[in-house]
Design a protein around this motif. Structure first.
Motif, mmCIF file in Angstrom:
data_model
loop_
_atom_site.group_PDB
_atom_site.id
_atom_site.type_symbol
_atom_site.label_atom_id
_atom_site.label_comp_id
_atom_site.label_asym_id
_atom_site.label_seq_id
_atom_site.Cartn_x
_atom_site.Cartn_y
_atom_site.Cartn_z
ATOM 1 N N LYS A 234 4.650 -3.054 -14.964
ATOM 2 C CA LYS A 234 3.860 -3.976 -14.140
ATOM 3 C C LYS A 234 3.849 -3.528 -12.681
ATOM 4 C CE LYS A 234 4.295 -8.284 -16.774
ATOM 5 N NZ LYS A 234 4.788 -9.689 -16.724
ATOM 6 N N ARG A 235 5.012 -3.123 -12.183
ATOM 7 C CA ARG A 235 5.096 -2.690 -10.789
ATOM 8 C C ARG A 235 4.239 -1.464 -10.542
ATOM 9 N NH1 ARG A 235 8.178 0.686 -7.543
ATOM 10 N NH2 ARG A 235 9.502 1.434 -9.253
ATOM 11 N N LEU A 236 4.253 -0.516 -11.474
ATOM 12 C CA LEU A 236 3.414 0.665 -11.336
ATOM 13 C C LEU A 236 1.937 0.279 -11.251
ATOM 14 C CD1 LEU A 236 4.912 3.318 -13.790
ATOM 15 C CD2 LEU A 236 5.105 3.230 -11.298
ATOM 16 N N PHE A 237 1.528 -0.605 -12.132
ATOM 17 C CA PHE A 237 0.121 -1.007 -12.144
ATOM 18 C C PHE A 237 -0.256 -1.743 -10.867
ATOM 19 C CE2 PHE A 237 -3.093 -4.284 -13.214
ATOM 20 C CZ PHE A 237 -4.160 -3.435 -13.465
ATOM 21 N N TYR A 238 0.586 -2.695 -10.445
ATOM 22 C CA TYR A 238 0.281 -3.482 -9.248
ATOM 23 C C TYR A 238 0.260 -2.614 -7.996
ATOM 24 C CZ TYR A 238 1.308 -7.632 -12.113
ATOM 25 O OH TYR A 238 1.319 -8.600 -13.081
ATOM 26 N N ASN A 239 1.305 -1.801 -7.802
ATOM 27 C CA ASN A 239 1.489 -1.090 -6.539
ATOM 28 C C ASN A 239 0.733 0.225 -6.434
ATOM 29 O OD1 ASN A 239 3.206 -3.178 -5.957
ATOM 30 N ND2 ASN A 239 5.079 -1.958 -5.948
ATOM 31 N N TYR A 240 0.426 0.857 -7.587
ATOM 32 C CA TYR A 240 -0.151 2.200 -7.529
ATOM 33 C C TYR A 240 -1.580 2.288 -8.066
ATOM 34 C CZ TYR A 240 4.423 3.914 -6.196
ATOM 35 O OH TYR A 240 5.602 4.151 -5.524
ATOM 36 N N TYR A 241 -2.062 1.214 -8.665
ATOM 37 C CA TYR A 241 -3.421 1.270 -9.199
ATOM 38 C C TYR A 241 -4.257 0.047 -8.817
ATOM 39 C CZ TYR A 241 -1.352 5.044 -11.856
ATOM 40 O OH TYR A 241 -0.699 6.194 -12.192
ATOM 41 N N LEU A 242 -3.672 -1.159 -8.886
ATOM 42 C CA LEU A 242 -4.440 -2.362 -8.582
ATOM 43 C C LEU A 242 -4.612 -2.559 -7.084
ATOM 44 C CD1 LEU A 242 -5.839 -4.902 -9.651
ATOM 45 C CD2 LEU A 242 -3.620 -6.072 -9.550
ATOM 46 N N ARG A 243 -3.511 -2.482 -6.328
ATOM 47 C CA ARG A 243 -3.551 -2.754 -4.898
ATOM 48 C C ARG A 243 -3.760 -1.509 -4.051
ATOM 49 N NH1 ARG A 243 1.572 -6.908 -4.206
ATOM 50 N NH2 ARG A 243 0.624 -8.716 -5.231
ATOM 51 N N ASN A 244 -3.362 -0.375 -4.559
ATOM 52 C CA ASN A 244 -3.413 0.832 -3.737
ATOM 53 C C ASN A 244 -3.517 2.062 -4.631
ATOM 54 O OD1 ASN A 244 -3.348 2.430 -1.445
ATOM 55 N ND2 ASN A 244 -1.117 2.515 -1.379
ATOM 56 N N MET A 245 -4.142 3.088 -4.124
ATOM 57 C CA MET A 245 -4.209 4.381 -4.810
ATOM 58 C C MET A 245 -3.711 5.442 -3.846
ATOM 59 S SD MET A 245 -5.409 4.388 -7.997
ATOM 60 C CE MET A 245 -6.177 5.981 -8.219
ATOM 61 N N SER A 246 -2.856 6.323 -4.354
ATOM 62 C CA SER A 246 -2.314 7.393 -3.522
ATOM 63 C C SER A 246 -2.116 8.629 -4.385
ATOM 64 C CB SER A 246 -0.986 6.965 -2.892
ATOM 65 O OG SER A 246 -0.012 6.753 -3.904
ATOM 66 N N LEU A 247 -1.612 9.678 -3.779
ATOM 67 C CA LEU A 247 -1.328 10.891 -4.540
ATOM 68 C C LEU A 247 -0.300 10.621 -5.629
ATOM 69 C CD1 LEU A 247 -1.915 13.916 -4.784
ATOM 70 C CD2 LEU A 247 -0.052 14.334 -3.159
ATOM 71 N N ALA A 248 0.631 9.700 -5.355
ATOM 72 C CA ALA A 248 1.651 9.353 -6.349
ATOM 73 C C ALA A 248 1.030 8.724 -7.593
ATOM 74 C CB ALA A 248 2.677 8.409 -5.739
ATOM 75 N N SER A 249 -0.126 8.096 -7.450
ATOM 76 C CA SER A 249 -0.805 7.492 -8.595
ATOM 77 C C SER A 249 -1.258 8.545 -9.600
ATOM 78 C CB SER A 249 -2.017 6.682 -8.119
ATOM 79 O OG SER A 249 -1.645 5.720 -7.154
ATOM 80 N N ILE A 250 -1.446 9.757 -9.114
ATOM 81 C CA ILE A 250 -1.850 10.864 -9.981
ATOM 82 C C ILE A 250 -0.634 11.664 -10.455
ATOM 83 C CG2 ILE A 250 -3.251 12.961 -10.116
ATOM 84 C CD1 ILE A 250 -5.015 11.771 -7.902
ATOM 85 N N GLU A 251 0.353 11.788 -9.586
ATOM 86 C CA GLU A 251 1.504 12.627 -9.889
ATOM 87 C C GLU A 251 2.267 12.169 -11.131
ATOM 88 O OE1 GLU A 251 2.699 14.125 -5.367
ATOM 89 O OE2 GLU A 251 3.583 12.305 -6.228
#
Length: 326
Positions: A234-251
């Motif tokens: 859930k945290r991954l989805f909320y912080n890295y895809y729903l609310r924000n996108m960054s290089l870490a979202s791809i890594e």
């Protein structure tokens, strides 16, 4: 402690009739209100407090059915918020938490440095020798799992129930979604991270007598592990895809894909070579190894980003700024 903010204390009460009155008596004048929540205690601890406690700050709240420590704390939180408390401290009623430390817990919150403060019994390495080995092992495992699932990599001792929270932060916590029993404190950290709240550890000593630990290794491996995995996803989805996108979202997904591809490819060709009793070509070995190496590097890069992303600016200061300029 010089302040103008109202401080409240919530005490969940269940089978603590021998200690509850002493716990209340030990709470200093810095606290304005005390909420004792009788969680359908079979010993009638709420009735005991109502009849024998003369402290005018005390309010007794009672549940019709047992809801667990989380349910009791939430009831106290709601009452404190309704009465206008600014900082709400939670202590247990069994006498194992030193109430003289309350000023230490509320200090970083009143100073605007944190939204939530929690105890850490592992700060002093000399004192943790008094902790039973089962508790020590269980808390170490839970701390590692909580770092991953909650995103607070700089915290330890996640099951510690000695906490304090700012009311402006608490209002954003979805009470209806919080775990009601032993997972409450850990689930609270996950919810706070999704809000971007700042959490700090407060050093405290581990105090144990002859009580039997309720921390079961089987619970850690099964129930707690499953809940940690759920919160991590859930945290991954909320912080890295729903609310924000960054290089870490791809890594992370790319790294996991490369690790899985290299592993499956390498095992498949190794079995095929073993079956035909031939040496695996060097090119095939490299084709299997390189994706794994690259995948591990990408996952480590994601972890480095995640560790560096621990919230640093208190949520209650941001919400106060928004209200002032609304």
């Amino acid at each position: 402690m010089h302040r103008t903010e109202s401080i409240a204390v919530v005490i969940p009460s269940f089978k603590v009739t021998r200690q509850i009155l002493d716990v209340i008596a030990g709470i200093g004048p810095e606290v304005d209100r005390i909420y004792v929540v009788d969680d359908k205690c079979p010993d009638g601890s709420g009735k005991l407090v109502r009849e024998q406690c003369l402290d005018p700050r005390v309010t007794v709240l009672e549940h019709d059915a047992n809801q667990g420590v989380g349910g009791a704390v939430i009831t106290g939180y709601r009452a404190a918020l309704a009465d206008g408390a600014k900082v709400i401290v939670k202590v247990d009623g069994d006498g194992q938490m030193d109430t003289s430390l309350i000023p230490r817990f509320v200090a970083p919150i009143l100073a605007g440095e944190a939204d939530y403060a929690k105890g850490n019994r592992f700060f002093n390495l000399e004192h943790i020798r008094s902790m039973p080995p089962v508790r020590l092992f269980g808390n170490a495992v839970l701390s590692l799992l909580t770092k991953v699932s909650s995103g607070y990599w700089d915290l330890f001792d996640p099951t510690n129930g000695y906490t304090a929270i700012h009311a402006d932060c608490l209002r954003f916590v979805p009470f209806d979604k919080l775990s009601r029993r032993y997972f409450f404190e850990t689930d609270m950290l996950f919810r706070l991270n999704t809000l971007g709240a700042v959490v700090v550890d407060v050093p405290m000593d581990a105090v144990y007598a002859d009580e039997v630990s309720n921390l079961k290794v089987s619970r850690i491996v099964t129930e707690f592990a499953a809940k940690h995995l759920r919160n991590f996803c859930k945290r991954l989805f909320y912080n890295y895809y729903l609310r924000n996108m960054s290089l870490a979202s791809i890594e992370l997904p790319l790294g996991l894909f490369l690790i899985c591809f290299g592993t499956v490819y390498g095992i498949t060709h190794w079995l095929r070579s073993a079956q035909h009793e031939v040496v695996t070509p060097a090119g095939t070995v490299m084709l299997a190894a390189l994706p794994v190496i690259m995948g591990v590097q990408l996952v480590l890069a994601f972890l480095a980003y995640d560790i560096a992303s621990v919230p640093r600016r208190p949520l209650h200061k941001k919400t106060s700024y928004s209200r002032i300029h609304a």
